[in-house]
Design a protein around this motif. Structure first.
Motif, mmCIF file in Angstrom:
data_model
loop_
_atom_site.group_PDB
_atom_site.id
_atom_site.type_symbol
_atom_site.label_atom_id
_atom_site.label_comp_id
_atom_site.label_asym_id
_atom_site.label_seq_id
_atom_site.Cartn_x
_atom_site.Cartn_y
_atom_site.Cartn_z
ATOM 1 N N ARG A 234 45.444 63.878 -34.525
ATOM 2 C CA ARG A 234 44.011 63.554 -34.498
ATOM 3 C C ARG A 234 43.329 64.042 -33.224
ATOM 4 O O ARG A 234 42.105 64.009 -33.120
ATOM 5 C CB ARG A 234 43.831 62.026 -34.610
ATOM 6 C CG ARG A 234 44.103 61.489 -36.003
ATOM 7 C CD ARG A 234 44.325 59.976 -36.016
ATOM 8 N NE ARG A 234 44.394 59.499 -37.400
ATOM 9 C CZ ARG A 234 45.447 59.687 -38.202
ATOM 10 N NH1 ARG A 234 46.524 60.326 -37.742
ATOM 11 N NH2 ARG A 234 45.435 59.250 -39.440
ATOM 12 N N ALA A 237 40.954 67.382 -33.307
ATOM 13 C CA ALA A 237 39.892 67.250 -34.305
ATOM 14 C C ALA A 237 38.946 66.097 -34.012
ATOM 15 O O ALA A 237 37.791 66.118 -34.463
ATOM 16 C CB ALA A 237 40.508 67.062 -35.691
ATOM 17 N N ALA A 238 39.412 65.109 -33.261
ATOM 18 C CA ALA A 238 38.584 63.912 -33.070
ATOM 19 C C ALA A 238 38.519 63.440 -31.625
ATOM 20 O O ALA A 238 37.460 63.428 -31.014
ATOM 21 C CB ALA A 238 39.105 62.787 -33.957
ATOM 22 N N PHE A 275 42.282 65.619 -42.708
ATOM 23 C CA PHE A 275 41.409 65.966 -41.586
ATOM 24 C C PHE A 275 39.933 65.720 -41.881
ATOM 25 O O PHE A 275 39.162 65.378 -40.984
ATOM 26 C CB PHE A 275 41.635 67.417 -41.157
ATOM 27 C CG PHE A 275 42.884 67.609 -40.358
ATOM 28 C CD1 PHE A 275 43.042 67.006 -39.122
ATOM 29 C CD2 PHE A 275 43.924 68.396 -40.852
ATOM 30 C CE1 PHE A 275 44.197 67.176 -38.388
ATOM 31 C CE2 PHE A 275 45.082 68.576 -40.119
ATOM 32 C CZ PHE A 275 45.222 67.968 -38.882
ATOM 33 N N HIS A 276 39.536 65.899 -43.124
ATOM 34 C CA HIS A 276 38.133 65.644 -43.447
ATOM 35 C C HIS A 276 37.804 64.175 -43.197
ATOM 36 O O HIS A 276 36.773 63.853 -42.572
ATOM 37 C CB HIS A 276 37.819 66.022 -44.890
ATOM 38 C CG HIS A 276 36.399 65.729 -45.278
ATOM 39 N ND1 HIS A 276 35.324 66.451 -44.794
ATOM 40 C CD2 HIS A 276 35.871 64.751 -46.083
ATOM 41 C CE1 HIS A 276 34.205 65.954 -45.281
ATOM 42 N NE2 HIS A 276 34.509 64.927 -46.066
ATOM 43 N N LYS A 279 37.694 63.465 -39.388
ATOM 44 C CA LYS A 279 36.493 63.958 -38.722
ATOM 45 C C LYS A 279 35.264 63.137 -39.120
ATOM 46 O O LYS A 279 34.410 62.816 -38.277
ATOM 47 C CB LYS A 279 36.288 65.439 -39.036
ATOM 48 C CG LYS A 279 37.293 66.345 -38.345
ATOM 49 C CD LYS A 279 37.189 67.788 -38.813
ATOM 50 C CE LYS A 279 35.847 68.392 -38.484
ATOM 51 N NZ LYS A 279 35.788 69.822 -38.853
ATOM 52 N N TYR A 282 35.554 59.605 -37.135
ATOM 53 C CA TYR A 282 35.400 59.597 -35.681
ATOM 54 C C TYR A 282 34.077 60.201 -35.214
ATOM 55 O O TYR A 282 33.574 59.840 -34.143
ATOM 56 C CB TYR A 282 36.574 60.313 -35.016
ATOM 57 C CG TYR A 282 37.830 59.483 -35.028
ATOM 58 C CD1 TYR A 282 37.996 58.424 -34.151
ATOM 59 C CD2 TYR A 282 38.855 59.748 -35.934
ATOM 60 C CE1 TYR A 282 39.143 57.643 -34.163
ATOM 61 C CE2 TYR A 282 40.006 58.980 -35.955
ATOM 62 C CZ TYR A 282 40.144 57.926 -35.074
ATOM 63 O OH TYR A 282 41.281 57.156 -35.095
ATOM 64 N N HIS A 283 33.496 61.092 -35.998
ATOM 65 C CA HIS A 283 32.254 61.728 -35.569
ATOM 66 C C HIS A 283 30.997 61.127 -36.211
ATOM 67 O O HIS A 283 29.920 61.213 -35.638
ATOM 68 C CB HIS A 283 32.304 63.230 -35.857
ATOM 69 C CG HIS A 283 33.319 63.955 -35.030
ATOM 70 N ND1 HIS A 283 33.193 64.113 -33.668
ATOM 71 C CD2 HIS A 283 34.489 64.552 -35.362
ATOM 72 C CE1 HIS A 283 34.246 64.778 -33.195
ATOM 73 N NE2 HIS A 283 35.031 65.053 -34.206
ATOM 74 N N LEU A 299 28.311 66.618 -38.687
ATOM 75 C CA LEU A 299 29.765 66.710 -38.661
ATOM 76 C C LEU A 299 30.174 68.023 -38.001
ATOM 77 O O LEU A 299 29.744 69.092 -38.437
ATOM 78 C CB LEU A 299 30.315 66.651 -40.090
ATOM 79 C CG LEU A 299 31.836 66.606 -40.228
ATOM 80 C CD1 LEU A 299 32.384 65.298 -39.677
ATOM 81 C CD2 LEU A 299 32.234 66.767 -41.696
ATOM 82 N N PRO A 300 30.979 67.981 -36.936
ATOM 83 C CA PRO A 300 31.412 69.216 -36.283
ATOM 84 C C PRO A 300 32.126 70.152 -37.266
ATOM 85 O O PRO A 300 32.916 69.701 -38.094
ATOM 86 C CB PRO A 300 32.373 68.732 -35.201
ATOM 87 C CG PRO A 300 31.976 67.326 -34.945
ATOM 88 C CD PRO A 300 31.510 66.793 -36.262
#
Length: 327
Positions: A234, A237-238, A275-276, A279, A282-283, A299-300
């Motif tokens: 994580r 990505a986060a 991963f989706h 993300k 956390y974002h 979303l990044p």
């Protein structure tokens, strides 16, 4: 989560709440009986504590023994922190019939006022939460649930290494697993910087340890590897951006990056990593900030995670020629 809550100390540092339901699984009096089909594991794919339980459940072949309920990565818009089952038809868990995880906590403890967390094991027969002790849950799955392990299931918690595994797990928990949260949830500069320094000092030590070992205890994957993986996967990505743990990415550590790829490519690890969802949570949905502080809900696009599938060349550190678990 705002200053003044039970999980923020006076100095602005994060102090994670205690687990409410800690009765162990086992065959002794006053322990939770180990029975196939009796329990449902509730998780969200975003949560590292829950993810490691799902990894162990899959690696040990307990998928038909303990059912799985999946909460959304997005927090519901409620006055309190919660998880919801909006991914399921009708917005309710199909087995338990609940919309929010807090409902199953309240059924077990009507006076519960804390933050409902995942993972939580639910007694389907009794319709109540019985264990949310994420620190010990994988160990229960690895030991007292052994009668239900698949044939030739790996031994992630070998008896001769348990004292060493427990000691390393404690370090990994405080400095890495929870360390990223101590950075991200800190509400003072001093608390953030102290947590940041501890986190990266420990990652530097683990980087050095993995220079000569394929896994944390040598040739075989153990419970400690599962716990470290859940944070490492994580990180870029986060945590790197959302939690300001930005001295290095994991891809910048040659040994940790190779180690992470090795585990990611192992059945039970990468195939349970979403991963989706990570993300998004956390974002966009992290409850430590108010809605107007979440980067306007953008979303990044990155980072590029395709490198996780690349050759890791870690087998050369082992006496084995392929991935091995202790059986």
């Amino acid at each position: 989560m705002t200053k003044g809550t039970k999980e923020i100390n006076a100095d602005g540092s994060f102090n994670r709440q205690k687990n409410r339901f800690t009765t162990p699984f086992g065959n002794e009096k006053d322990q939770l009986p180990v029975e196939a089909g009796r329990y449902r594991l509730l998780w969200s794919a975003v949560c590292p504590w829950a993810h490691r339980s799902v990894i162990v459940r899959k690696v040990l072949g307990l998928e038909e023994v303990i059912s799985l309920g999946t909460a959304s990565p997005m927090r519901p818009r409620l006055p309190h922190v919660d998880w919801e089952f909006s991914l399921d038809e009708g917005g309710v868990d199909p087995v338990l019939g609940i919309k929010y995880i807090s409902e199953i906590y309240k059924k077990a403890a009507p006076d519960f006022t804390g933050r409902p967390t995942v993972p939580v094991m639910v007694d389907v027969k009794e319709q109540k939460a019985v264990n949310n002790d994420y620190f010990k849950l994988t160990n229960y799955l690895e030991t007292v649930w052994a009668p239900f392990h698949k044939e030739n299931a790996p031994n992630l918690y070998p008896e001769h290494l348990r004292a060493e595994i427990d000691a390393l797990n404690d370090i990994i928990f405080h400095d890495v697993n929870n360390g990223v949260y101590k950075c991200g949830f800190a509400q003072s500069q001093e608390a953030y910087e102290a947590a940041y320094d501890i986190l990266f000092a420990r990652l530097d030590e683990l980087e050095e340890r993995l220079a000569t070992k394929r896994f944390l205890f040598g040739d075989y994957i153990t419970d400690s590897d599962v716990r470290l993986y859940a944070t490492l996967v994580r990180f870029d990505a986060a945590y790197y951006s959302a939690f300001k743990t930005n001295r290095n990415r994991i891809v910048d550590f040659p040994n940790l990056w190779g180690y992470l790829r090795d585990l990611y490519q192992t059945p039970g690890f990468g195939d349970t990593t979403d991963f989706h969802a990570i993300k998004v949570h956390y974002h966009l949905s992290n409850h430590i900030a108010d809605d107007d502080q979440k980067g306007y809900n953008i979303l990044p696009k990155g980072p590029d995670l395709s490198g996780l599938h690349s050759q890791h060349n870690r087998a050369g550190l082992s006496n084995k020629t392929e991935k091995f678990f202790i059986h």
